[in-house]
Design a protein around this motif. Structure first.
Motif, short mmCIF file in Angstrom:
data_model
loop_
_atom_site.label_atom_id
_atom_site.label_comp_id
_atom_site.label_asym_id
_atom_site.label_seq_id
_atom_site.Cartn_x
_atom_site.Cartn_y
_atom_site.Cartn_z
N VAL A 63 0.75 -1.20 0.38
CA VAL A 63 -0.19 0.24 -0.43
C VAL A 63 0.63 0.99 -0.21
N GLU A 64 1.34 0.97 0.50
CA GLU A 64 3.02 2.05 0.66
C GLU A 64 3.01 2.98 -0.33
N TYR A 65 3.44 1.92 -1.35
CA TYR A 65 3.86 2.46 -2.41
C TYR A 65 3.11 2.67 -3.72
N GLY A 66 1.70 2.00 -3.37
CA GLY A 66 0.78 2.81 -4.10
C GLY A 66 -0.09 1.64 -4.24
N GLY A 67 0.02 0.46 -4.03
CA GLY A 67 -0.20 -0.97 -4.87
C GLY A 67 -1.81 -1.64 -3.71
N GLY A 68 -2.28 -2.26 -4.22
CA GLY A 68 -2.96 -2.63 -3.84
C GLY A 68 -3.01 -3.90 -2.04
N GLY A 69 -2.25 -4.01 -1.94
CA GLY A 69 -1.00 -4.65 -0.13
C GLY A 69 -1.90 -5.65 0.04
N ALA A 70 -3.03 -6.74 -0.94
CA ALA A 70 -3.02 -7.92 -0.61
C ALA A 70 -2.13 -9.09 -0.68
N SER A 71 -2.37 -9.83 0.52
CA SER A 71 -1.96 -11.05 1.21
C SER A 71 -1.37 -12.20 -0.49
N LEU A 72 -1.47 -12.89 -0.02
CA LEU A 72 -1.54 -13.82 -1.29
C LEU A 72 -2.65 -14.63 -1.25
N GLU A 101 5.74 -10.69 -7.63
CA GLU A 101 6.60 -11.53 -6.58
C GLU A 101 7.90 -11.61 -6.55
N ASP A 102 8.37 -12.13 -7.74
CA ASP A 102 9.54 -12.01 -7.58
C ASP A 102 10.23 -10.78 -6.99
N ARG A 103 10.03 -9.55 -7.99
CA ARG A 103 10.23 -8.06 -7.00
C ARG A 103 10.18 -7.66 -6.03
N LEU A 104 8.26 -8.52 -5.26
CA LEU A 104 8.41 -8.21 -3.82
C LEU A 104 9.73 -8.81 -3.37
N ASN A 105 10.04 -9.73 -3.43
CA ASN A 105 10.78 -10.39 -3.22
C ASN A 105 12.53 -10.40 -3.28
N ALA A 106 12.85 -9.02 -3.77
CA ALA A 106 13.64 -8.77 -4.19
C ALA A 106 14.02 -7.49 -2.89
N ALA A 107 15.62 -7.58 -3.05
CA ALA A 107 16.52 -6.80 -1.78
C ALA A 107 15.31 -5.08 -1.74
N PRO A 108 14.88 -4.33 -0.79
CA PRO A 108 14.52 -3.00 -0.60
C PRO A 108 15.81 -2.04 -1.60
N GLY A 109 15.32 -1.27 -2.55
CA GLY A 109 16.32 -0.56 -3.25
C GLY A 109 15.62 0.42 -4.14
N PRO A 110 16.63 1.07 -5.12
CA PRO A 110 16.27 1.59 -6.04
C PRO A 110 14.99 0.90 -7.60
N ALA A 111 16.29 -0.01 -7.42
CA ALA A 111 16.11 -1.06 -8.75
C ALA A 111 14.57 -1.76 -8.28
N ARG A 112 14.41 -1.92 -7.11
CA ARG A 112 12.60 -2.75 -7.01
C ARG A 112 11.65 -1.58 -6.72
N ASP A 113 11.65 -0.10 -6.13
CA ASP A 113 10.59 0.75 -6.02
C ASP A 113 10.83 1.02 -8.12
N LEU A 114 11.42 0.89 -8.72
CA LEU A 114 11.04 1.29 -9.86
C LEU A 114 10.33 0.70 -10.47
N TRP A 115 9.83 -0.80 -10.38
CA TRP A 115 8.67 -2.04 -10.50
C TRP A 115 7.60 -1.52 -10.10
N PHE A 116 8.70 -1.60 -8.86
CA PHE A 116 6.94 -1.46 -7.79
C PHE A 116 6.56 -0.15 -8.57
N LYS A 117 6.53 1.25 -9.34
CA LYS A 117 6.44 2.13 -10.08
C LYS A 117 5.00 1.54 -11.52
N ARG A 118 5.73 1.06 -12.10
CA ARG A 118 5.33 0.45 -13.42
C ARG A 118 4.38 -0.20 -12.83
N PHE A 119 4.31 -1.41 -12.10
CA PHE A 119 3.14 -2.24 -11.96
C PHE A 119 1.95 -1.12 -11.29
N VAL A 120 2.31 -0.34 -10.76
CA VAL A 120 1.00 1.34 -10.07
C VAL A 120 0.80 1.58 -11.18
#
Length: 412
Positions: A63-72, A101-120
């Motif tokens: 949710v903090e990144y603008g997503g739905g925050g759903a559990s699996l 899901e792979d990006r959700l499991n990736a280490a926090p950082g700019p690369a992961r943030d960019l993918w979250f942004k793309r998904f949103v």
């Protein structure tokens, strides 16, 4: 909120009814065109677009990144509802949610943030992993080669499910320089990629599962991901999408058989009531189908719980607990596969016992439920999953977390 949570917020679940309420009007629109798409074999471009615009591809993003925050479990419950509308659509999105899901499991950082942004923002990812033809088991013909500060991707994949609808493609490839296996996240809309809608199966005919050709397709260096870092419960995740699809097919079959019985006017002289809807034997058939579907859906959602625990364990700092969670995710998804496969194939066949010869006409398309269920059930052969579960129960043998398909050795 702890410092760990501030740095790395996780998707632990939200109010399900509020989340599902955002998408149910879209699911209804998708359902309204499902039979027509089936009969004309029209790919669901419009349906995928509706979901993209509504943010469906970001339901697992925190949710903090603008997503739905759903559990699996919540994700797979949503996919069950979507599969009830049209079972082709959640399978078409299978690669997207696995990559997310792979990006959700990736280490926090700019690369992961960019993918979250793309998904949103609505980006969808397809998949292209499987090679057919002369490829030997364990081999990967598709290659990525260094080209200045970027890479070039060459090869051919089949079963490229959902890629024809996507902005990106998750490609399993091998590096030409080191021989290491990687995931190449490649932009789908470029001259070096040609996609064909040549899937000719008798079911799930509009999932976009065709051939993808890559000829010097460009891959940015930051989108080349070491396969060894892939999230550990990936095979369980892929299976859970199929279980959700099966459960949704069951719900659609139950919906349709109840509707047909409710509105049927013709009766048999040797039946049990003046209306089919009042015939006790027909009611029994529909009741049994309802029970089969109930058990399948409950199994599919329950099987998703260990995967959520594996996701949470990824960031908990306890390697042994994470290993155990990944084993549980694999074993329970496989266990559910054994039973859900049988339940839904039975339900989609039994529905015809409540109907008549007129209900097998192509215009009603009721056969699609069995054909789709049989097709989904042919992925990841259930006989091997049953053996793996049995070996675990008897000997405590860990399941395989990654497996491949290809040609075996030639007979001597």
């Amino acid at each position: 909120m702890t410092e760990h949570q501030v740095i790395n917020p996780l998707s632990v679940g939200v109010d399900y009814e509020a989340l599902a309420g955002r998408f149910r009007p879209i699911f209804s629109r998708i359902a309204a065109g499902a039979v027509a798409r089936e009969q004309s074999r029209s790919l669901p471009y419009e349906a995928i677009l509706w979901l993209k615009e509504a943010g469906f591809g970001a339901v697992r993003v925190p949710v903090e990144y603008g997503g739905g925050g759903a559990s699996l479990p919540q994700l797979f419950q949503l996919l069950i509802e979507l599969a009830e509308a049209d079972s082709n659509v959640p399978q078409a999105l299978r690669g997207h949610f696995a990559f997310a899901e792979d990006r959700l499991n990736a280490a926090p950082g700019p690369a992961r943030d960019l993918w979250f942004k793309r998904f949103v923002e609505g980006d969808i990812v397809g998949c292209a992993w499987t090679e057919i033809g002369s490829v030997a088991i364990g081999d990967v013909i598709t290659q990525v080669s260094p080209n200045g500060d970027k890479w070039r991707l060459n090869g051919e994949k089949f079963y490229s499910t959902g890629s024809i609808f996507s902005d990106w493609i998750d490609v399993y490839a091998r590096r030409s320089d080191t021989g290491g296996d990687v995931i190449a996240a490649v932009r789908a809309r470029q001259p070096g990629i040609v996609q064909n809608d040549d899937w000719d199966g008798f079911g799930q005919r509009t999932t976009g599962s065709g051939t993808a050709h890559f000829a010097d397709a460009e891959v940015e260096a930051e989108n080349l991901i070491d396969f060894a870092t892939r999230f550990k419960y990936q095979t369980a995740f892929y299976q859970l999408v199929l279980l959700a699809t099966l459960a949704g097919i069951g719900r659609a079959a139950l919906r349709d058989v109840a509707h047909q019985v409710r509105n049927r006017k013709r009766i048999y002289s040797h039946g049990n009531a003046p209306r089919v809807s009042e015939d006790a034997q027909v009611q029994q058939v529909v009741g049994e189908i309802s029970a089969l579907v109930y058990a399948a859906e409950a199994s599919a959602v329950r099987a998703a719980e260990p995967a959520q625990q594996a996701y949470l364990a990824r960031f908990a700092g306890n390697d042994e607990a994470e290993r155990a969670a990944n084993v549980a995710a694999e074993i329970q998804s496989a266990t559910a596969q054994v039973v859900v496969t049988e339940l839904i194939q039975r339900a989609t066949s039994e529905l015809f016992n409540a109907l008549g010869a007129s209900d097998i006409r192509q215009g009603k398309a009721l056969d699609r439920h069995w054909r789709n269920a049989r097709t989904v059930s042919s992925h990841n052969p259930v006989i091997y999953k049953a053996r793996i579960v049995g070996d675990w129960a008897i000997n405590g043998s860990e399941p395989p977390f990654v497996w491949q398909i290809g040609n075996g050795p030639e007979r001597q």
